[in-house]
Motif scaffolding. Structure first.
Motif, PDB file in Angstrom:
ATOM      1  N   ASP A  10       0.530   1.751 -21.348  1.00 34.30           N
ATOM      2  CA  ASP A  10       1.558   0.679 -21.099  1.00 34.30           C
ATOM      3  C   ASP A  10       2.424   1.401 -19.965  1.00 34.30           C
ATOM      4  N   LEU A  11       2.861   2.403 -19.918  1.00 40.49           N
ATOM      5  CA  LEU A  11       3.572   3.062 -18.886  1.00 40.49           C
ATOM      6  C   LEU A  11       2.952   3.049 -17.415  1.00 40.49           C
ATOM      7  N   SER A  12       1.851   3.761 -17.468  1.00 42.16           N
ATOM      8  CA  SER A  12       1.099   3.572 -16.400  1.00 42.16           C
ATOM      9  C   SER A  12       0.586   2.237 -15.575  1.00 42.16           C
ATOM     10  N   LEU A  13       0.366   1.150 -16.702  1.00 49.24           N
ATOM     11  CA  LEU A  13       0.351  -0.284 -16.234  1.00 49.24           C
ATOM     12  C   LEU A  13       1.553  -0.694 -15.454  1.00 49.24           C
ATOM     13  N   LYS A  14       2.818  -0.571 -15.915  1.00 52.82           N
ATOM     14  CA  LYS A  14       3.946  -0.867 -15.640  1.00 52.82           C
ATOM     15  C   LYS A  14       4.178  -0.397 -14.443  1.00 52.82           C
ATOM     16  N   LYS A  15       3.913   0.856 -13.975  1.00 50.97           N
ATOM     17  CA  LYS A  15       4.051   1.474 -12.706  1.00 50.97           C
ATOM     18  C   LYS A  15       3.210   0.829 -11.650  1.00 50.97           C
ATOM     19  N   GLU A  16       1.926   0.702 -12.148  1.00 51.75           N
ATOM     20  CA  GLU A  16       1.007   0.261 -11.297  1.00 51.75           C
ATOM     21  C   GLU A  16       1.329  -1.321 -10.681  1.00 51.75           C
ATOM     22  N   LEU A  17       1.774  -1.992 -11.843  1.00 49.03           N
ATOM     23  CA  LEU A  17       2.168  -3.581 -11.685  1.00 49.03           C
ATOM     24  C   LEU A  17       3.409  -3.673 -10.346  1.00 49.03           C
ATOM     25  N   ASP A  18       4.324  -2.970 -10.966  1.00 48.78           N
ATOM     26  CA  ASP A  18       5.611  -2.746  -9.979  1.00 48.78           C
ATOM     27  C   ASP A  18       5.118  -2.324  -8.496  1.00 48.78           C
ATOM     28  N   LYS A  19       3.990  -1.267  -8.413  1.00 50.21           N
ATOM     29  CA  LYS A  19       3.739  -0.976  -7.156  1.00 50.21           C
ATOM     30  C   LYS A  19       2.909  -2.131  -6.248  1.00 50.21           C
ATOM     31  N   MET A  20       1.797  -2.798  -7.310  1.00 49.15           N
ATOM     32  CA  MET A  20       1.369  -3.972  -6.679  1.00 49.15           C
ATOM     33  C   MET A  20       2.222  -4.973  -6.187  1.00 49.15           C
ATOM     34  N   ILE A  21       3.272  -5.203  -6.909  1.00 50.17           N
ATOM     35  CA  ILE A  21       4.267  -6.399  -6.655  1.00 50.17           C
ATOM     36  C   ILE A  21       4.862  -5.878  -5.187  1.00 50.17           C
ATOM     37  N   ASP A  22       5.101  -4.858  -5.261  1.00 51.32           N
ATOM     38  CA  ASP A  22       5.919  -4.261  -3.947  1.00 51.32           C
ATOM     39  C   ASP A  22       5.014  -4.310  -2.652  1.00 51.32           C
ATOM     40  N   THR A  23       3.859  -4.128  -2.959  1.00 51.58           N
ATOM     41  CA  THR A  23       2.643  -4.102  -2.014  1.00 51.58           C
ATOM     42  C   THR A  23       2.608  -5.386  -1.434  1.00 51.58           C
ATOM     43  N   GLY A  24       2.470  -6.634  -2.291  1.00 51.12           N
ATOM     44  CA  GLY A  24       2.327  -7.887  -1.969  1.00 51.12           C
ATOM     45  C   GLY A  24       1.066  -8.317  -2.421  1.00 51.12           C
ATOM     46  N   TYR A  25       0.993  -9.549  -2.393  1.00 48.53           N
ATOM     47  CA  TYR A  25      -0.537 -10.472  -2.557  1.00 48.53           C
ATOM     48  C   TYR A  25      -1.510 -10.013  -1.783  1.00 48.53           C
ATOM     49  N   LYS A  26      -1.118 -10.255  -0.525  1.00 46.67           N
ATOM     50  CA  LYS A  26      -2.473 -10.070   0.490  1.00 46.67           C
ATOM     51  C   LYS A  26      -3.002  -8.760   0.312  1.00 46.67           C
ATOM     52  N   LEU A  27      -2.362  -7.608   0.026  1.00 48.97           N
ATOM     53  CA  LEU A  27      -2.791  -6.432   0.095  1.00 48.97           C
ATOM     54  C   LEU A  27      -3.311  -5.779  -1.584  1.00 48.97           C
ATOM     55  N   ALA A  28      -2.683  -6.384  -2.432  1.00 48.70           N
ATOM     56  CA  ALA A  28      -2.953  -5.978  -3.670  1.00 48.70           C
ATOM     57  C   ALA A  28      -2.637  -6.799  -4.749  1.00 48.70           C
ATOM     58  N   PRO A  29      -3.399  -7.903  -4.648  1.00 53.25           N
ATOM     59  CA  PRO A  29      -3.386  -8.825  -5.709  1.00 53.25           C
ATOM     60  C   PRO A  29      -3.546  -8.379  -6.986  1.00 53.25           C
ATOM     61  N   ILE A  30      -2.818  -8.938  -7.941  1.00 60.05           N
ATOM     62  CA  ILE A  30      -2.933  -8.607  -9.318  1.00 60.05           C
ATOM     63  C   ILE A  30      -3.994  -9.186 -10.043  1.00 60.05           C
ATOM     64  N   THR A  31      -4.848  -8.607 -10.661  1.00 60.91           N
ATOM     65  CA  THR A  31      -5.980  -9.142 -11.297  1.00 60.91           C
ATOM     66  C   THR A  31      -6.332  -8.063 -12.279  1.00 60.91           C
ATOM     67  N   ARG A  32      -7.251  -8.289 -13.440  1.00 61.07           N
ATOM     68  CA  ARG A  32      -7.397  -7.226 -14.444  1.00 61.07           C
ATOM     69  C   ARG A  32      -8.479  -6.249 -13.822  1.00 61.07           C
ATOM     70  N   SER A  33      -9.464  -6.775 -13.029  1.00 63.65           N
ATOM     71  CA  SER A  33     -10.290  -5.763 -12.462  1.00 63.65           C
ATOM     72  C   SER A  33      -9.669  -4.884 -11.665  1.00 63.65           C
ATOM     73  N   ASN A  34      -8.964  -5.438 -10.647  1.00 67.51           N
ATOM     74  CA  ASN A  34      -7.940  -4.405  -9.621  1.00 67.51           C
ATOM     75  C   ASN A  34      -7.309  -3.320 -10.637  1.00 67.51           C
ATOM     76  N   LEU A  35      -6.579  -3.637 -11.616  1.00 70.95           N
ATOM     77  CA  LEU A  35      -6.014  -2.863 -12.485  1.00 70.95           C
ATOM     78  C   LEU A  35      -6.863  -1.779 -13.053  1.00 70.95           C
ATOM     79  N   GLN A  36      -7.991  -2.199 -13.650  1.00 66.27           N
ATOM     80  CA  GLN A  36      -8.973  -1.401 -14.164  1.00 66.27           C
ATOM     81  C   GLN A  36      -9.484  -0.321 -13.357  1.00 66.27           C
ATOM     82  N   ARG A  37      -9.649  -0.942 -11.944  1.00 63.77           N
ATOM     83  CA  ARG A  37     -10.006   0.086 -10.988  1.00 63.77           C
ATOM     84  C   ARG A  37      -9.029   1.194 -10.775  1.00 63.77           C
ATOM     85  N   ARG A  38      -7.707   0.759 -10.308  1.00 58.52           N
ATOM     86  CA  ARG A  38      -6.588   1.439 -10.086  1.00 58.52           C
ATOM     87  C   ARG A  38      -6.154   2.527 -11.341  1.00 58.52           C
TER      88      ARG A  38
END
Length: 131
Positions: A10-38
């Motif tokens: 949960d903690l790692s997921l939260k950190k990764e989501l925050d990073k992806m939001i900061d990076t932006g939709y164009k470079l890091a769209p939030i999807t389950r498959s992207n999160l799984q890979r990251r």
């Protein structure tokens, strides 16, 4: 790498989501498959748990909203306030152009009068006369 589980995940997921939001939709769209890979997970099923799925969906909404997109990833229609601002800018630009054209016409008329032309006579065909 150690497998993530429970609160660590949960903690790692939260950190990764925050990073992806900061990076932006164009470079890091939030999807389950992207999160799984990251996160280095073997299965997306661990991300389907209710509280994690909600966390992902909320982060996805925030990211899309920041990018000016709706939930489906399509461009949002401009708000009325934004449309009004654009129209005000357009009005100012058109008024500026109108003023420049009036100034140019005045310069042409002054030049014609300086050469001795009768401007009233020349303008008769384009002046609308209401009787």
């Amino acid at each position: 790498m150690k497998k993530l589980r429970g609160k660590e995940l949960d903690l790692s997921l939260k950190k990764e989501l925050d990073k992806m939001i900061d990076t932006g939709y164009k470079l890091a769209p939030i999807t389950r498959s992207n999160l799984q890979r990251r996160l280095g997970l073997n299965s997306r099923g661990t991300l389907a748990v209710k509280h994690r799925a909600e966390m992902i969906e909320k982060a996805k909404e925030v990211q899309l909203n920041n990018a000016g997109l709706d939930i489906r990833g399509k461009k949002k229609r401009s708000t009325l306030k934004q449309q009004n601002e654009l129209l005000k800018e357009k009005i100012i630009e058109l008024e500026r152009q109108r003023d420049e054209l009036v100034e140019q016409i005045a310069m042409i008329i002054n030049g014609a009068q300086a050469r001795g032309y009768n401007v009233d006579e020349i303008m008769v065909p384009i002046i609308k006369i209401d009787l």
